[in-house]
Design a protein around this motif. Structure first.
Motif, PDB file in Angstrom:
ATOM      1  N   THR A 256       0.837  -1.214   0.000  1.00 59.66           N
ATOM      2  CA  THR A 256       0.000   0.000   0.000  1.00 59.66           C
ATOM      3  C   THR A 256       0.865   1.254   0.000  1.00 59.66           C
ATOM      4  O   THR A 256       0.610   2.214  -0.722  1.00 59.66           O
ATOM      5  CB  THR A 256      -0.935  -0.005   1.212  1.00 59.66           C
ATOM      6  OG1 THR A 256      -1.772  -1.169   1.165  1.00 59.66           O
ATOM      7  CG2 THR A 256      -1.791   1.242   1.231  1.00 59.66           C
ATOM      8  N   VAL A 257       1.926   1.197   0.845  1.00 59.17           N
ATOM      9  CA  VAL A 257       2.849   2.358   0.881  1.00 59.17           C
ATOM     10  C   VAL A 257       3.488   2.561  -0.474  1.00 59.17           C
ATOM     11  O   VAL A 257       3.585   3.686  -0.986  1.00 59.17           O
ATOM     12  CB  VAL A 257       3.911   2.143   1.982  1.00 59.17           C
ATOM     13  CG1 VAL A 257       5.004   3.216   1.865  1.00 59.17           C
ATOM     14  CG2 VAL A 257       3.269   2.168   3.346  1.00 59.17           C
ATOM     15  N   LYS A 258       3.961   1.438  -1.075  1.00 61.70           N
ATOM     16  CA  LYS A 258       4.596   1.548  -2.390  1.00 61.70           C
ATOM     17  C   LYS A 258       3.616   2.040  -3.433  1.00 61.70           C
ATOM     18  O   LYS A 258       3.956   2.847  -4.309  1.00 61.70           O
ATOM     19  CB  LYS A 258       5.167   0.190  -2.801  1.00 61.70           C
ATOM     20  CG  LYS A 258       6.374  -0.218  -1.989  1.00 61.70           C
ATOM     21  CD  LYS A 258       6.938  -1.563  -2.484  1.00 61.70           C
ATOM     22  CE  LYS A 258       8.182  -1.963  -1.681  1.00 61.70           C
ATOM     23  NZ  LYS A 258       8.726  -3.271  -2.152  1.00 61.70           N
ATOM     24  N   LEU A 259       2.366   1.554  -3.323  1.00 63.60           N
ATOM     25  CA  LEU A 259       1.348   1.990  -4.277  1.00 63.60           C
ATOM     26  C   LEU A 259       1.085   3.486  -4.140  1.00 63.60           C
ATOM     27  O   LEU A 259       1.008   4.211  -5.139  1.00 63.60           O
ATOM     28  CB  LEU A 259       0.047   1.216  -4.037  1.00 63.60           C
ATOM     29  CG  LEU A 259      -1.141   1.626  -4.911  1.00 63.60           C
ATOM     30  CD1 LEU A 259      -0.825   1.413  -6.388  1.00 63.60           C
ATOM     31  CD2 LEU A 259      -2.400   0.839  -4.506  1.00 63.60           C
ATOM     32  N   ASN A 260       0.960   3.942  -2.905  1.00 61.13           N
ATOM     33  CA  ASN A 260       0.741   5.375  -2.688  1.00 61.13           C
ATOM     34  C   ASN A 260       1.916   6.204  -3.223  1.00 61.13           C
ATOM     35  O   ASN A 260       1.745   7.273  -3.817  1.00 61.13           O
ATOM     36  CB  ASN A 260       0.533   5.657  -1.197  1.00 61.13           C
ATOM     37  CG  ASN A 260      -0.804   5.102  -0.694  1.00 61.13           C
ATOM     38  OD1 ASN A 260      -1.752   4.951  -1.476  1.00 61.13           O
ATOM     39  ND2 ASN A 260      -0.888   4.808   0.583  1.00 61.13           N
ATOM     40  N   THR A 261       3.133   5.673  -2.975  1.00 65.15           N
ATOM     41  CA  THR A 261       4.327   6.354  -3.492  1.00 65.15           C
ATOM     42  C   THR A 261       4.283   6.419  -5.012  1.00 65.15           C
ATOM     43  O   THR A 261       4.578   7.457  -5.633  1.00 65.15           O
ATOM     44  CB  THR A 261       5.592   5.642  -3.016  1.00 65.15           C
ATOM     45  OG1 THR A 261       5.634   5.610  -1.581  1.00 65.15           O
ATOM     46  CG2 THR A 261       6.829   6.347  -3.544  1.00 65.15           C
TER      47      THR A 261
ATOM     48  N   ALA B 218       1.435  11.070 -10.241  1.00 62.63           N
ATOM     49  CA  ALA B 218       0.809  12.393 -10.289  1.00 62.63           C
ATOM     50  C   ALA B 218       1.844  13.469 -10.588  1.00 62.63           C
ATOM     51  O   ALA B 218       1.617  14.389 -11.381  1.00 62.63           O
ATOM     52  CB  ALA B 218       0.098  12.668  -8.968  1.00 62.63           C
ATOM     53  N   SER B 219       3.017  13.335  -9.923  1.00 63.61           N
ATOM     54  CA  SER B 219       4.087  14.299 -10.171  1.00 63.61           C
ATOM     55  C   SER B 219       4.562  14.222 -11.614  1.00 63.61           C
ATOM     56  O   SER B 219       4.804  15.246 -12.281  1.00 63.61           O
ATOM     57  CB  SER B 219       5.247  14.036  -9.206  1.00 63.61           C
ATOM     58  OG  SER B 219       6.325  14.912  -9.466  1.00 63.61           O
ATOM     59  N   ALA B 220       4.701  12.965 -12.107  1.00 68.14           N
ATOM     60  CA  ALA B 220       5.144  12.784 -13.496  1.00 68.14           C
ATOM     61  C   ALA B 220       4.110  13.339 -14.476  1.00 68.14           C
ATOM     62  O   ALA B 220       4.463  13.956 -15.493  1.00 68.14           O
ATOM     63  CB  ALA B 220       5.399  11.304 -13.772  1.00 68.14           C
ATOM     64  N   MET B 221       2.834  13.144 -14.185  1.00 67.40           N
ATOM     65  CA  MET B 221       1.778  13.663 -15.054  1.00 67.40           C
ATOM     66  C   MET B 221       1.802  15.185 -15.069  1.00 67.40           C
ATOM     67  O   MET B 221       1.648  15.838 -16.115  1.00 67.40           O
ATOM     68  CB  MET B 221       0.415  13.159 -14.577  1.00 67.40           C
ATOM     69  CG  MET B 221       0.206  11.659 -14.780  1.00 67.40           C
ATOM     70  SD  MET B 221       0.163  11.209 -16.532  1.00 67.40           S
ATOM     71  CE  MET B 221      -1.386  11.958 -17.013  1.00 67.40           C
TER      72      MET B 221
END
Length: 286
Positions: free
Chosen positions: A42-47, A53-56
């Motif tokens: 979950t942590v990795k998924l959120n990361t 989002a940052s890349a987008m």
């Protein structure tokens, strides 16, 4: 026997209970491990989602920059096209200006050539007049060139008696020599001008100095025409009266200089233009 069976059953229950607790512990341990893996995932998924989002956002920014660069590039291309058009028009205008200057320079050179030829002809005319007139007193006759025009000034002392419009015999001799030269120059026209001083005159035949100057001019013209065969179409008689003096009328000497007849010799206008046209045909010019 019953006791044996009871003990057996009890043992079986106890054994069964022991196995279930162990499995439970194992399952609990696996559950905890799975929960830890799930939390880690979950942590990795959120990361990953944050990074996505940052890349987008970065991609959108780069896209906007790319669109801006494309627009700037197109504007530069358009400006280069406009600049090329302006440069081409500027070159064309410069070429037209240079061509105009070349044409003006050519015209000036042609005019200068025509003026030079005219001056040469005038110089030859002056030399011819001085040659035929000989060593006359400079006070009686003077030949000059001013602004491309030949002037022959003859004093009234030589031409006329005081207050008279009758040409003297000596003056006829001088006019005959002048006629010899001008008759050989058919490309020239001339005007005979009468000039007086400021002393008033009034007789039955002469009203004033205007009359006197005109009558003296026409007397000279008639002599040139009737006695020496100069074409009247080439001559003009003009009276200038007292209004173009060459000396001060307050003295006797000045009045004597102002009483004069002037023959103005000038090339025909069409002949002068012919000289220009001939100059245009000159290979040194063209």
């Amino acid at each position: 026997m019953k006791r044996i069976l009871l003990l057996g059953a009890l043992s079986a229950v106890i054994l069964t209970s022991c196995v279930s607790s162990k499995k439970y512990s194992e399952l609990e341990s696996k559950y905890k491990e799975s929960q830890d893996l799930l939390n880690s995932a979950t942590v990795k998924l959120n990361t990953c989602l944050e990074e996505k989002a940052s890349a987008m956002a970065e991609m959108e920014s780069l896209k906007q920059q790319n669109d801006l660069l494309k627009a700037n590039n197109q504007e530069l291309i358009n400006n280069m096209g406009n600049l090329t058009t302006l440069t081409t028009k500027g070159a064309e205008n410069l070429e037209k200006s240079l061509e105009s200057l070349r044409e003006k320079d050519l015209t000036i050179r042609k005019l200068q050539d025509a003026v030079t030829r005219r001056d040469s002809v005038n110089l030859a005319l002056v030399q011819s007049l001085k040659g035929v007139l000989g060593n006359l007193d400079d006070e009686d006759i003077n030949i000059s060139v001013e602004k491309g025009v030949v002037y022959v000034n003859i004093s009234d002392k030589l031409l006329f008696r005081s207050g008279s419009t009758v040409v003297t015999p000596r003056a006829k001799e001088v006019l005959g020599k002048v006629a010899t030269v001008v008759k050989n120059k058919p490309d020239f026209e001339f005007m005979v001008e009468g000039h007086t001083d400021t002393d008033p005159i009034s007789t039955a035949a002469i009203k004033d100095n205007w009359d006197l100057s005109v009558l003296r001019a026409t007397a000279v013209v008639r002599i040139l025409q009737d006695d020496f065969g100069v074409s009247p179409a080439r001559m003009t008689a003009a009276g200038r009266g007292e209004y173009i003096p060459v000396a001060d009328n307050s003295t006797r000497e000045g009045k004597a200089k102002n009483r004069r007849t002037r023959i103005v010799v000038l090339p025909k206008i069409d002949q002068f233009y012919s000289m220009i046209e001939e100059g245009m045909k000159d290979p040194n010019i063209n």
